[in-house]
Design an enzyme around this catalytic site. Sequence first.
Site, PDB file in Angstrom:
ATOM      1  N   ASN A   1       0.808  -1.232   0.000  1.00  0.00           N
ATOM      2  CA  ASN A   1       0.000   0.000   0.000  1.00  0.00           C
ATOM      3  C   ASN A   1       0.838   1.278   0.000  1.00  0.00           C
ATOM      4  O   ASN A   1       0.418   2.282  -0.568  1.00  0.00           O
ATOM      5  CB  ASN A   1      -1.014  -0.015   1.143  1.00  0.00           C
ATOM      6  CG  ASN A   1      -0.374  -0.129   2.498  1.00  0.00           C
ATOM      7  OD1 ASN A   1       0.772  -0.567   2.615  1.00  0.00           O
ATOM      8  ND2 ASN A   1      -1.095   0.254   3.525  1.00  0.00           N
TER       9      ASN A   1
ATOM     10  N   GLU B   1       4.342  -4.975  11.815  1.00  0.00           N
ATOM     11  CA  GLU B   1       3.319  -3.939  11.580  1.00  0.00           C
ATOM     12  C   GLU B   1       2.194  -4.614  10.815  1.00  0.00           C
ATOM     13  O   GLU B   1       2.308  -4.861   9.621  1.00  0.00           O
ATOM     14  CB  GLU B   1       3.929  -2.798  10.748  1.00  0.00           C
ATOM     15  CG  GLU B   1       5.032  -2.037  11.453  1.00  0.00           C
ATOM     16  CD  GLU B   1       4.518  -1.188  12.604  1.00  0.00           C
ATOM     17  OE1 GLU B   1       3.319  -0.852  12.630  1.00  0.00           O
ATOM     18  OE2 GLU B   1       5.324  -0.874  13.502  1.00  0.00           O
TER      19      GLU B   1
ATOM     20  N   CYS C   1      -3.576   0.539   6.828  1.00  0.00           N
ATOM     21  CA  CYS C   1      -3.694  -0.372   7.980  1.00  0.00           C
ATOM     22  C   CYS C   1      -4.415   0.272   9.160  1.00  0.00           C
ATOM     23  O   CYS C   1      -5.104  -0.410   9.906  1.00  0.00           O
ATOM     24  CB  CYS C   1      -2.301  -0.821   8.398  1.00  0.00           C
ATOM     25  SG  CYS C   1      -1.188   0.558   8.684  1.00  0.00           S
TER      26      CYS C   1
ATOM     27  N   GLU D   1       7.611   1.402  14.746  1.00  0.00           N
ATOM     28  CA  GLU D   1       8.373   2.073  13.694  1.00  0.00           C
ATOM     29  C   GLU D   1       8.299   3.562  13.971  1.00  0.00           C
ATOM     30  O   GLU D   1       7.346   4.049  14.601  1.00  0.00           O
ATOM     31  CB  GLU D   1       7.799   1.758  12.310  1.00  0.00           C
ATOM     32  CG  GLU D   1       8.192   0.363  11.875  1.00  0.00           C
ATOM     33  CD  GLU D   1       7.905   0.044  10.428  1.00  0.00           C
ATOM     34  OE1 GLU D   1       7.006   0.641   9.826  1.00  0.00           O
ATOM     35  OE2 GLU D   1       8.603  -0.846   9.899  1.00  0.00           O
TER      36      GLU D   1
HETATM   37  P1  NAD Z   1       0.816  -9.816   3.005  1.00  0.00           P
HETATM   38  O1  NAD Z   1       0.904 -10.324   4.388  1.00  0.00           O
HETATM   39  O2  NAD Z   1       0.079 -10.622   2.005  1.00  0.00           O
HETATM   40  O3  NAD Z   1       2.272  -9.618   2.382  1.00  0.00           O
HETATM   41  C1  NAD Z   1       3.236  -8.773   2.982  1.00  0.00           C
HETATM   42  C2  NAD Z   1       4.613  -9.159   2.510  1.00  0.00           C
HETATM   43  O4  NAD Z   1       4.953 -10.440   3.031  1.00  0.00           O
HETATM   44  C3  NAD Z   1       4.772  -9.272   0.995  1.00  0.00           C
HETATM   45  O5  NAD Z   1       6.027  -8.718   0.649  1.00  0.00           O
HETATM   46  C4  NAD Z   1       4.757 -10.769   0.763  1.00  0.00           C
HETATM   47  O6  NAD Z   1       5.451 -11.182  -0.392  1.00  0.00           O
HETATM   48  C5  NAD Z   1       5.457 -11.275   2.002  1.00  0.00           C
HETATM   49  N1  NAD Z   1       5.155 -12.652   2.400  1.00  0.00           N
HETATM   50  C6  NAD Z   1       4.040 -13.370   2.151  1.00  0.00           C
HETATM   51  N2  NAD Z   1       4.131 -14.574   2.750  1.00  0.00           N
HETATM   52  C7  NAD Z   1       5.327 -14.613   3.390  1.00  0.00           C
HETATM   53  C8  NAD Z   1       5.982 -15.583   4.200  1.00  0.00           C
HETATM   54  N3  NAD Z   1       5.423 -16.776   4.466  1.00  0.00           N
HETATM   55  N4  NAD Z   1       7.191 -15.275   4.710  1.00  0.00           N
HETATM   56  C9  NAD Z   1       7.773 -14.075   4.480  1.00  0.00           C
HETATM   57  N5  NAD Z   1       7.185 -13.127   3.712  1.00  0.00           N
HETATM   58  C10 NAD Z   1       5.978 -13.381   3.184  1.00  0.00           C
HETATM   59  O7  NAD Z   1       0.228  -8.338   3.123  1.00  0.00           O
HETATM   60  P2  NAD Z   1      -0.205  -7.354   1.942  1.00  0.00           P
HETATM   61  O8  NAD Z   1      -1.455  -7.898   1.325  1.00  0.00           O
HETATM   62  O9  NAD Z   1       0.971  -7.078   1.097  1.00  0.00           O
HETATM   63  O10 NAD Z   1      -0.535  -6.006   2.730  1.00  0.00           O
HETATM   64  C11 NAD Z   1      -1.768  -5.710   3.309  1.00  0.00           C
HETATM   65  C12 NAD Z   1      -1.716  -5.939   4.807  1.00  0.00           C
HETATM   66  O11 NAD Z   1      -0.652  -5.194   5.374  1.00  0.00           O
HETATM   67  C13 NAD Z   1      -2.962  -5.491   5.539  1.00  0.00           C
HETATM   68  O12 NAD Z   1      -3.322  -6.451   6.482  1.00  0.00           O
HETATM   69  C14 NAD Z   1      -2.514  -4.220   6.236  1.00  0.00           C
HETATM   70  O13 NAD Z   1      -3.240  -3.901   7.387  1.00  0.00           O
HETATM   71  C15 NAD Z   1      -1.092  -4.508   6.539  1.00  0.00           C
HETATM   72  N6  NAD Z   1      -0.327  -3.277   6.722  1.00  0.00           N
HETATM   73  C16 NAD Z   1       0.062  -2.917   7.984  1.00  0.00           C
HETATM   74  C17 NAD Z   1       0.767  -1.745   8.187  1.00  0.00           C
HETATM   75  C18 NAD Z   1       1.193  -1.309   9.572  1.00  0.00           C
HETATM   76  O14 NAD Z   1       2.046  -0.430   9.678  1.00  0.00           O
HETATM   77  N7  NAD Z   1       0.637  -1.846  10.633  1.00  0.00           N
HETATM   78  C19 NAD Z   1       1.090  -0.932   7.101  1.00  0.00           C
HETATM   79  C20 NAD Z   1       0.680  -1.327   5.837  1.00  0.00           C
HETATM   80  C21 NAD Z   1      -0.023  -2.507   5.663  1.00  0.00           C
END
Ligand code: NAD
Length: 487
Positions: free
Chosen positions: A151, A248, A282, A461
Site C-alpha cells: 500500500n 506492523e 492499515c 516504527e
Molecule cells: P501480506 O501479508 O500478504 O504480504 C506482505 C509481505 O509479506 C509481501 O512482501 C509478501 O510477499 C510477504 N510474504 C508473504 N508470505 C510470506 C511468508 N510466508 N514469509 C515471508 N514473507 C511473506 O500483506 P499485503 O497484502 O501485502 O498487505 C496488506 C496488509 O498489510 C494489511 O493487512 C494491512 O493492514 C497490513 N499493513 C500494515 C501496516 C502497519 O504499519 N501496521 C502498514 C501497511 C499494511
Amino acid sequence: MSQAVERSFVGGRYLANGDGQCFDVVNPGTGEVIYQVETADEAVLEQAMASARAGFALWSAMTPVERSRILLKAVALLREHNDELAAIEVADTGKPWQEASVVDVETGADSIEFFAGLAAGIEGNHQQVGDDFYYTRREPLGICAGIGAWNYPLQIACWKAAPALACGNVMIFKPSEETPRGALKLAEIFMEAGMPAGVFNVVQGDAQVGQWLTRHPDIAKVSFTGEVETGQKVMRDAASSLKEVTMELGGKSPLIIFDDADLDQAVSAAMLANFYTQGEICTNGTRVFVHDSIKQPFLNKLLERIGNNMVVGDPMNPETNFGALISANHQQQVLNYIQNGLDEGATLLCGGRSLSPEAVPGGFFVAPTVFSDCDDTMTICREEIFGPVMSVLSFDDEQEVIARANASGYGLAAGVFTRDITRAHRVISRIEAGICWINAYGASPAQMPVGGYKLSGIGRENGLATLNHYTQLKAVYVGMAPLESPF
Ligand code: NAD
C-alpha cells in the site's frame, strides 16, 4: 509491446537471475501489465547475503556522523526526485497522484531525515559500583531483513531502512511482489548519496523469497509489514534462529464520534479514515461509532460530501482523489465483503459496487461504500477489509462504546472526536490501540512511534523507541580492584 524488466538490486547494482524467471506487475489504475520483474533465485539471494556482510563491515565501522551525512544526502535526492518517484508509486499501487505527490515520498524522506539526525546521539550509559563500574554500548544487530506490503511501497522501505541504517545495520529489503519498483529507486538513491554497496539490497519475489530471508540464520532481525496471518508465519520462521522481530500488521480500528463533536471535522475524519488511499491503509477507522443523537445529521453530511467531493478516475489525473484497488483479486475480495454486509442485514447507503471510469475502464475500482445499521457481530465489522468500506455503528454511552471499541483481536489505531478534553483523554487512556488520535485521524509524523497492540503488531516504527529495536545492548563490567575469588 516490449516491457522493461526489473531485477534485484544487490551489491550496488542490478543483478540478473540465472533462469530468467519473471513475474508481471500490473498498473491497478488501468489493469495493464506495465513491466516484469525477475524473481531472486538462490544465487541472487546468496549474493545479497555476501554483499550485506561486506556492507556491514564497512557501514558499521563508519562514524554515526558519516552515516548520517549519507542518509541526509539521500533525503535531499528523494525530495529532488519527488515527482518521478510519486509517479512510480501511482503506477504500481493505483493510488491518486494527488496523494502520492505530497505524501508518499515526503513521509519516507522525513523518516530518514529524523533517524539521520539521531544517529550521532545513540549512546550507552555508565554506573559506578563501588570502585568498579559498568557501562553499556548500543551496538547494531547486523543484517536486517525488511519485508513490505503493497500500500505504501516506497514509504515502507524508507521507514524500515531509516532506523536500521542509522543504527549501523545493513538491510536486505523485499518489497511486495505487487509493487516492486519503489524500493529499487530507493536503493539507487542510496548509492548516489555515497552509501557503500551492500548496505541496502533489494531482492524481488513473493512469499518464498520472504521465507528464505526469515529462515536465514545470519539475518539478525526481520521487520515485517503485512497481514496478521503472514506475520504469524514470519514469527514462526524467525523463531528458528531467535531473530528480533518487528511486526506492523492489520487492524479494524474504531473511530468514536461523541455528540459534542464538531460534525464537519468528524465527517472529514471518517472519510479520511475510510477512503484515503481508497481504504487500503492499515490504521483505517473502519468501525465508525456515532452517538445516537447525532447519527442522522452525521450520515446526511457524510453522504452529501461523498456525492459532491469524491472524484474517481485515472489515478494520474490531478483531479482524481480516489484511486483503484491493488488487484482484480483484491477488488473481488472487497466486493465479497460488501455482499456479506448485505447478506447479514446492514443497510447500504452508497457505493457497494465496482466502477469503470471512462478514462480507465480496466482499473480495479470499488465505489466509496457506507453501511449503516451495522452491529458488532457482522463480518464487515470484525474483519479487516482493506478497501473503501465504512461501517457506521451507533452508541449512547461512553463505557459501552469503549468496551465495544476494544472488543476486537486487533489493536492498531483509534480515533476520538469530542470537544470535552477530559473525556477525550479518559477514553483514549482506556482504548487498546498503539496509535491514537484525538480530533484528528491518520497523521503520522516521523517522530511519532507507530505500532499495534494485540494482533496488530510487535515493536514500533518511527519515533525514538525504534532505536531500541535496531540496536542490542552490551553491558561491560570493569573491575578496578583486585579480583576476589574463593578458589
Ligand atoms: P501480506 O501479508 O500478504 O504480504 C506482505 C509481505 O509479506 C509481501 O512482501 C509478501 O510477499 C510477504 N510474504 C508473504 N508470505 C510470506 C511468508 N510466508 N514469509 C515471508 N514473507 C511473506 O500483506 P499485503 O497484502 O501485502 O498487505 C496488506 C496488509 O498489510 C494489511 O493487512 C494491512 O493492514 C497490513 N499493513 C500494515 C501496516 C502497519 O504499519 N501496521 C502498514 C501497511 C499494511
